[in-house]
Design a protein around this motif. Sequence first.
Motif, PDB file in Angstrom:
ATOM      1  N   LEU A  25      24.369  71.167  58.997  1.00 20.22           N
ATOM      2  CA  LEU A  25      23.831  71.543  60.228  1.00 20.22           C
ATOM      3  C   LEU A  25      23.567  73.115  60.104  1.00 20.22           C
ATOM      4  O   LEU A  25      22.621  73.402  60.753  1.00 20.22           O
ATOM      5  N   ALA A  28      20.697  73.428  58.136  1.00 22.77           N
ATOM      6  CA  ALA A  28      19.324  73.381  59.013  1.00 22.77           C
ATOM      7  C   ALA A  28      18.980  74.491  59.890  1.00 22.77           C
ATOM      8  O   ALA A  28      17.813  74.948  60.120  1.00 22.77           O
ATOM      9  N   MET A  31      17.385  77.315  58.423  1.00 21.07           N
ATOM     10  CA  MET A  31      15.861  77.099  57.910  1.00 21.07           C
ATOM     11  C   MET A  31      15.109  77.082  59.434  1.00 21.07           C
ATOM     12  O   MET A  31      13.892  76.776  59.162  1.00 21.07           O
ATOM     13  N   GLN A  32      15.832  77.256  60.516  1.00 25.42           N
ATOM     14  CA  GLN A  32      15.029  77.283  61.526  1.00 25.42           C
ATOM     15  C   GLN A  32      13.852  78.351  61.437  1.00 25.42           C
ATOM     16  O   GLN A  32      12.443  78.041  61.886  1.00 25.42           O
ATOM     17  N   TYR A  40      14.589  68.921  58.970  1.00 28.77           N
ATOM     18  CA  TYR A  40      15.943  68.919  58.202  1.00 28.77           C
ATOM     19  C   TYR A  40      16.968  68.015  59.272  1.00 28.77           C
ATOM     20  O   TYR A  40      17.539  68.722  60.032  1.00 28.77           O
TER      21      TYR A  40
ATOM     22  N   GLY B  97      21.734  65.671  64.357  1.00 26.83           N
ATOM     23  CA  GLY B  97      20.970  66.771  64.678  1.00 26.83           C
ATOM     24  C   GLY B  97      20.485  67.347  63.558  1.00 26.83           C
ATOM     25  O   GLY B  97      20.373  66.838  62.333  1.00 26.83           O
ATOM     26  N   GLY B  98      20.059  68.599  63.765  1.00 25.97           N
ATOM     27  CA  GLY B  98      19.153  69.568  62.545  1.00 25.97           C
ATOM     28  C   GLY B  98      17.953  70.133  63.124  1.00 25.97           C
ATOM     29  O   GLY B  98      17.794  70.402  64.086  1.00 25.97           O
ATOM     30  N   LYS B  99      17.220  70.481  62.104  1.00 25.02           N
ATOM     31  CA  LYS B  99      15.983  71.032  62.459  1.00 25.02           C
ATOM     32  C   LYS B  99      14.849  70.075  62.517  1.00 25.02           C
ATOM     33  O   LYS B  99      14.628  69.353  61.603  1.00 25.02           O
ATOM     34  N   VAL B 100      14.064  70.189  63.520  1.00 28.87           N
ATOM     35  CA  VAL B 100      12.997  69.293  63.894  1.00 28.87           C
ATOM     36  C   VAL B 100      12.001  70.092  64.584  1.00 28.87           C
ATOM     37  O   VAL B 100      12.186  70.833  65.553  1.00 28.87           O
TER      38      VAL B 100
END
Lengths: 101, 101
Positions: A25, A28, A31-32, A40, B97-100
């Motif tokens: 996480l 992730a 990488m925002q 991700y 969760g994570g990056k979306v």
Amino acid sequence: MNKFGLFGKFIAKDGDRDKLVAILLEAAASMQSLEECEIYHVSISEDEPNAIFVYEVWSDQTAHQESLSLESTKKLITHAKTMITGMERISTLIPIGGKVS
Amino acid sequence: MNKFGLFGKFIAKDGDRDKLVAILLEAAASMQSLEECEIYHVSISEDEPNAIFVYEVWSDQTAHQESLSLESTKKLITHAKTMITGMERISTLIPIGGKVS
């Protein structure tokens, strides 16, 4: 150039799954601001208590490859390695699209 | 209640993959206003020319189940059925969760 997608699985050492989820996480989150990383997404599974699944979508394969040499990624990989007993690339994908909210 | 995730594969009849991709993208579009459907992402694969992969994330399993009885979904499934020769649920997931984006 095609987008590049992956669906893969990490196997954590007994007792380390949640710590590994936290690291992924963190990856992730790091990488925002990385536009080439579109998705991700981290999941666990009831069927496999030590497994962690990651669904990734990148603008292209080069972007994914380059992300592996980022300082932030290298640091997380070094940390995560101590908790990983196995990895499996389940599917290599060409993402088309759909709903992402 | 846990979120509910799926990663699955459809196998299209020879020549029907792109039509089936279009139907699945239509399904994704029809779920734009359905809050419980968080991700419905469609991919193809170089390795399997007739395969179509869908990564889904739902607010919970009930929401996913109920979506199957929506008129719009039922209509798309009826249409898609004529092009599908096989289906496989690769992973049942608990999305974290994570990056979306």
